[in-house]
Design a protein around this motif. Sequence first.
Motif, short mmCIF file in Angstrom:
data_model
loop_
_atom_site.label_atom_id
_atom_site.label_comp_id
_atom_site.label_asym_id
_atom_site.label_seq_id
_atom_site.Cartn_x
_atom_site.Cartn_y
_atom_site.Cartn_z
N LEU A 67 33.98 -21.19 31.30
CA LEU A 67 34.46 -20.96 29.33
C LEU A 67 34.37 -19.10 29.31
O LEU A 67 33.95 -17.92 29.75
CB LEU A 67 32.95 -20.93 28.75
N LEU A 68 35.71 -18.44 28.60
CA LEU A 68 35.63 -17.67 28.00
C LEU A 68 35.08 -16.96 27.27
O LEU A 68 34.49 -15.68 26.97
CB LEU A 68 37.36 -17.63 28.02
N GLU A 69 34.53 -17.59 26.52
CA GLU A 69 33.52 -17.12 25.54
C GLU A 69 32.67 -18.80 25.00
O GLU A 69 33.43 -19.49 25.40
CB GLU A 69 34.09 -16.75 23.80
N TRP A 70 31.73 -18.80 24.11
CA TRP A 70 31.28 -19.87 24.25
C TRP A 70 30.51 -19.61 22.51
O TRP A 70 29.98 -18.55 22.73
CB TRP A 70 30.20 -20.75 25.38
N ALA A 71 30.15 -20.54 21.85
CA ALA A 71 29.02 -20.51 21.15
C ALA A 71 28.51 -21.43 21.02
O ALA A 71 28.76 -22.74 20.97
CB ALA A 71 29.80 -19.66 19.21
N GLU A 72 26.93 -21.31 20.55
CA GLU A 72 25.95 -22.78 19.99
C GLU A 72 25.88 -22.23 18.66
O GLU A 72 25.05 -21.42 17.65
CB GLU A 72 24.53 -22.43 20.55
N VAL A 73 26.57 -23.31 17.79
CA VAL A 73 26.57 -22.85 15.71
C VAL A 73 25.23 -23.64 15.87
O VAL A 73 24.82 -22.60 14.42
CB VAL A 73 28.23 -23.83 16.02
N TYR A 74 24.84 -24.09 16.12
CA TYR A 74 23.02 -25.09 16.05
C TYR A 74 23.21 -26.19 17.38
O TYR A 74 24.17 -26.85 17.72
CB TYR A 74 23.12 -25.63 14.46
N PRO A 75 21.25 -25.87 17.41
CA PRO A 75 21.62 -26.93 18.66
C PRO A 75 22.24 -28.52 17.94
O PRO A 75 22.25 -29.08 16.91
CB PRO A 75 20.01 -27.24 18.16
N GLY A 76 22.92 -28.58 19.44
CA GLY A 76 23.44 -30.02 19.32
C GLY A 76 25.87 -29.77 19.39
O GLY A 76 25.62 -30.41 19.63
N LEU A 77 24.82 -28.39 18.83
CA LEU A 77 26.89 -28.01 18.01
C LEU A 77 27.45 -27.17 18.65
O LEU A 77 26.91 -25.67 19.10
CB LEU A 77 27.13 -27.79 16.70
N SER A 78 28.06 -27.35 19.44
CA SER A 78 28.62 -25.79 20.83
C SER A 78 30.36 -25.86 20.29
O SER A 78 30.71 -27.04 20.37
CB SER A 78 28.18 -26.40 21.97
N TYR A 79 30.79 -24.35 20.73
CA TYR A 79 32.17 -24.72 20.87
C TYR A 79 32.18 -23.31 22.35
O TYR A 79 31.18 -22.88 22.62
CB TYR A 79 33.43 -24.01 19.87
N GLY A 80 34.15 -24.33 22.58
CA GLY A 80 33.96 -22.72 23.80
C GLY A 80 35.58 -22.85 24.39
O GLY A 80 36.83 -23.88 23.91
N THR A 81 35.67 -21.92 25.08
CA THR A 81 37.42 -22.25 25.50
C THR A 81 37.15 -22.22 26.65
O THR A 81 36.10 -21.02 27.86
CB THR A 81 37.93 -20.07 24.94
#
Length: 194
Positions: A67-81
């Motif tokens: 992944l170029l970037e990623w974030a865990e918005v809150y436990p169990g909800l993550s986004y990434g490129t």
Amino acid sequence: MSGLLLIISGPSGVGKTTITHQVERELQAEFSVSITTRAKAMGDKDGLDYHFVSQGEFNKARDNNELLEWAEVYPGLSYGTPRKPVEEALTQGKLVILEIDVDGAMQVKEKIPQAFSIFVLPPNESVLLDRLTARGRDDHSAIQRRFAKAKREIIKAWESGVYDEFIVNRDLSHTVKEAVSLVSKRRDNATLFT
């Protein structure tokens, strides 16, 4: 022509998604589709809106530096490129657009410093609040939370030093023209020096 990675960021309600899609069309760019662990919503198309994955699949991609970037918005909800499709498109000389937040832009600029980054600003705070309200998606308390978050994100964008350009979305068609012009100039300059 060399490839260019374009980052477009801005607070919720500023119009960045509309701007991103119009820049994508006008410049025949590729929009990078993120992966997410969130549940598919009504109308979502896998592979078009997001690639929907399990938390285990997400963690594996993150841990394997995929992944170029990623974030865990809150436990169990993550986004990434995902890194691979972006790098492949850049190698083919394409313009690739990432619509990500300030934290994501900081991660990407660390890995690909030559990425060109634009932050979209509202004309002022009251216009932003009006736009958040006019969307009709949230109740009053949710709008206030989004508004507070937007103000923090604008400050963080200025302080981060990762944005090459800041544009103000007073008028959508003018803002799109400005973004297209800035990206075109950057591509032309990149071609001259490669």
